[in-house]
Write an enzyme that holds these catalytic residues in place. Structure first.
Site, short mmCIF file in Angstrom:
data_model
loop_
_atom_site.label_atom_id
_atom_site.label_comp_id
_atom_site.label_asym_id
_atom_site.label_seq_id
_atom_site.Cartn_x
_atom_site.Cartn_y
_atom_site.Cartn_z
N SER A 259 0.83 -1.20 0.00
CA SER A 259 0.00 0.00 0.00
C SER A 259 0.86 1.25 0.00
O SER A 259 1.98 1.26 0.52
CB SER A 259 -0.91 0.01 1.22
OG SER A 259 -0.21 0.49 2.34
N LYS A 260 0.29 2.28 -0.60
CA LYS A 260 0.98 3.56 -0.71
C LYS A 260 1.37 4.08 0.67
O LYS A 260 2.36 4.76 0.83
CB LYS A 260 0.03 4.58 -1.34
CG LYS A 260 0.26 4.77 -2.81
CD LYS A 260 -0.54 5.97 -3.28
CE LYS A 260 -0.88 5.79 -4.74
NZ LYS A 260 -2.01 6.49 -5.21
#
Ligand code: GLU
Length: 499
Positions: A259-260
């Site tokens: 995930s970012k």
């Protein structure tokens, strides 16, 4: 069969490592089969566009070594389009989508929906409260075409929805997962055309993949649940669907989806940290694929030959940064001096802009000196940033306090260390600048070691510490070579003075 694959990013940010994996696998499948790799820009969600994203993503693909045969590309930071089946940017294809939605409406496979946002919110609330599956309730599904026409004439806001069959199942074969089935009753009447005249992803992707003659759709697992909607659309249009391949999820070492927020996911970050594109590509190729042997190092060309869908797995692939470092280290080690200089120079410039002032040789030998400099850490470095950082001691005089604290070898004493270093300074001063090479210095040091009986540690340890200020560093004569005579003597004499 002619193999044609595509990468279809939405220009909403930087190229994600997952996007690079999708692009790579699509590219490799095309190349393996002498096919075509196409790039299409999916910018139908206008609210999420990021200026410069297209250029940035394309530049990253180029950096990684992926070339585009057809579609959108970048040349000198300008977006271009090449090929007969364009335009390849979805926002330039609105008329095409309008034509095809009109066709679906005429065939009774799609309908106008006039529901307001407020109504849709209420429906959703009710469904959630009553623990029902959420989704459109079909309120406008049976509006007669005359009524729809009148309401459109009256400028009532509308969208166009897919008239999903309510019964039966939709099946398709995924080349990695085998047969996949979805119950139609669980699939929403998807919006195909929004009120702003832009299609949704689902309509545009089907129309474009068909018109652009894509043979294999390769994309991440997160799109798997969208595929039945697409399969239904292919059936409604009467088109043959391409092959589908959904690549396994990418997870981090905690087995959580990349995930970012928690992981470095943009390819730009990896470039900036000094990963070599060939190492990143080799690493990424193994995220969901393996050659079926123990072999791990593959050049891009070799990947093009070896890649096959049969060896793509459906299990989540772990994005293991230690493994990436290992790949990068292997590739860094294999670089020739010239290549290493070319690759590392920009990173050196960024960290030590005045590095050229430290070159002890004549000006035109700067690159030769840089070759020796980078070679000091070539074996150990994991990235180019790491390589340059580890060489910081060449550009910064060692901290005298730390030097004095560390300089005495095991059973030796400060007095003895001082005496040895003084003798060493004398010995090295006698060597001329022209003879300042390892082939001259090494035998000289060895002869002295033998005649004095000091022992290797008693000489090399304080020499290393005085020159680098570090416990772990390259060998002291190698450092002396890179520092040059003047600086070497200066650092050794400073240590003597401080002892
Ligand atoms: N535009 C989609 C994305 O951003 C492409 C999905 C697909 O490949 O069908 O990932």
């Amino acid at each position: 069969m002619l193999v044609k694959t595509r990468f279809a990013p939405s220009p909403t940010g930087f190229l994600h490592v997952g996007g690079l994996r999708t692009a790579l696998f699509a590219y490799l499948l095309a190349k393996k089969n002498n096919g075509t790799f196409l790039l299409r820009i999916e910018d139908t969600d206008q609210a999420r566009l990021m200026p410069g994203s297209m250029e940035s993503m394309l530049n990253m693909l180029h950096w990684a070594g992926i070339t585009i045969d057809e579609g959108v590309d970048v040349e000198q930071n300008k977006i271009i389009q090449k090929g007969e089946l364009g335009p390849y940017i979805q926002s330039e294809r609105l008329e095409i989508y309008q034509k095809y939605t009109a066709e679906l409406i005429a065939k009774g496979h799609a309908y106008y929906c006039f529901c307001t946002k407020e109504r849709l919110d209420e429906v959703r609330k009710f469904q959630e409260l009553n623990k029902l599956p959420t989704g459109y309730d079909g309120h406008c599904r049976d509006i007669k075409s005359d009524e729809a026409k009148t309401r459109l004439k009256n400028n009532e806001t509308s969208v166009i929805r897919l008239k999903m069959p309510r019964e039966g199942v939709t099946m398709f074969t995924d080349l990695v997962r085998g047969q996949v089935e979805f119950k139609n009753s669980l699939i929403d009447d998807q919006v195909l055309m929004k009120s702003d005249g832009f299609p949704t992803y689902h309509l545009a992707v089907v129309v474009d993949d068909h018109l652009m003659k894509i043979s294999h759709i390769i994309r991440g697992e997160e799109w798997l649940s969208s595929t039945p909607k697409h399969v239904i659309l292919y059936q409604m249009f009467g088109w043959e669907a391409p092959h589908f391949v959904h690549l396994p999820l990418l997870v981090n070492c905690d087995k959580k989806k990349l995930s970012k927020r928690h992981d470095d996911v943009s390819v730009n970050d990896y470039k900036a940290k000094g990963y070599l594109p060939e190492a990143l590509i080799n690493f990424i190729a193994f995220l969901g694929w393996n050659p079926g042997t123990e072999r791990e190092i593959f050049t891009f060309k070799e990947l093009e030959q070896e890649f096959s869908l049969e060896k793509v797995s459906k299990n989540p692939a772990v994005f293991n940064l230690e493994k990436l470092d290992w790949f990068n280290q292997q590739y860094l080690r294999s670089l020739s001096r010239e290549e290493l200089v070319a690759r590392a120079k920009p990173f050196l410039t960024a960290q030590f802009p005045d590095y050229a002032n430290c070159n002890p040789r004549v000006k035109n030998e700067l690159d030769i000196w840089l070759g020796d400099l980078f070679a000091l850490e070539q074996e150990r470095a994991t990235t180019l940033v790491n390589l340059v950082t580890e060489l910081g001691f060449i550009f910064k005089t060692p901290n005298p306090k730390i030097v004095v604290e560390m300089i005495v070898w095991k059973k030796s004493t400060p007095e003895e260390t001082k005496k040895i270093l003084q003798e060493l300074v004398g010995l090295l001063t006698a060597i001329s600048e022209e003879s300042w090479t390892a082939t001259e210095i090494d035998p000289c040091l060895r002869a002295w070691l033998e005649s004095s009986g000091y022992g290797v540690g008693n000489v090399y340890w304080p020499m290393r510490v005085a020159l680098s200020g570090q416990k772990n560093s390259p060998g002291p004569t190698e450092i002396a070579m890179v520092l040059g005579k003047k600086n070497t003597i200066l650092r050794l004499s400073t240590a003597v003075e401080n002892l």
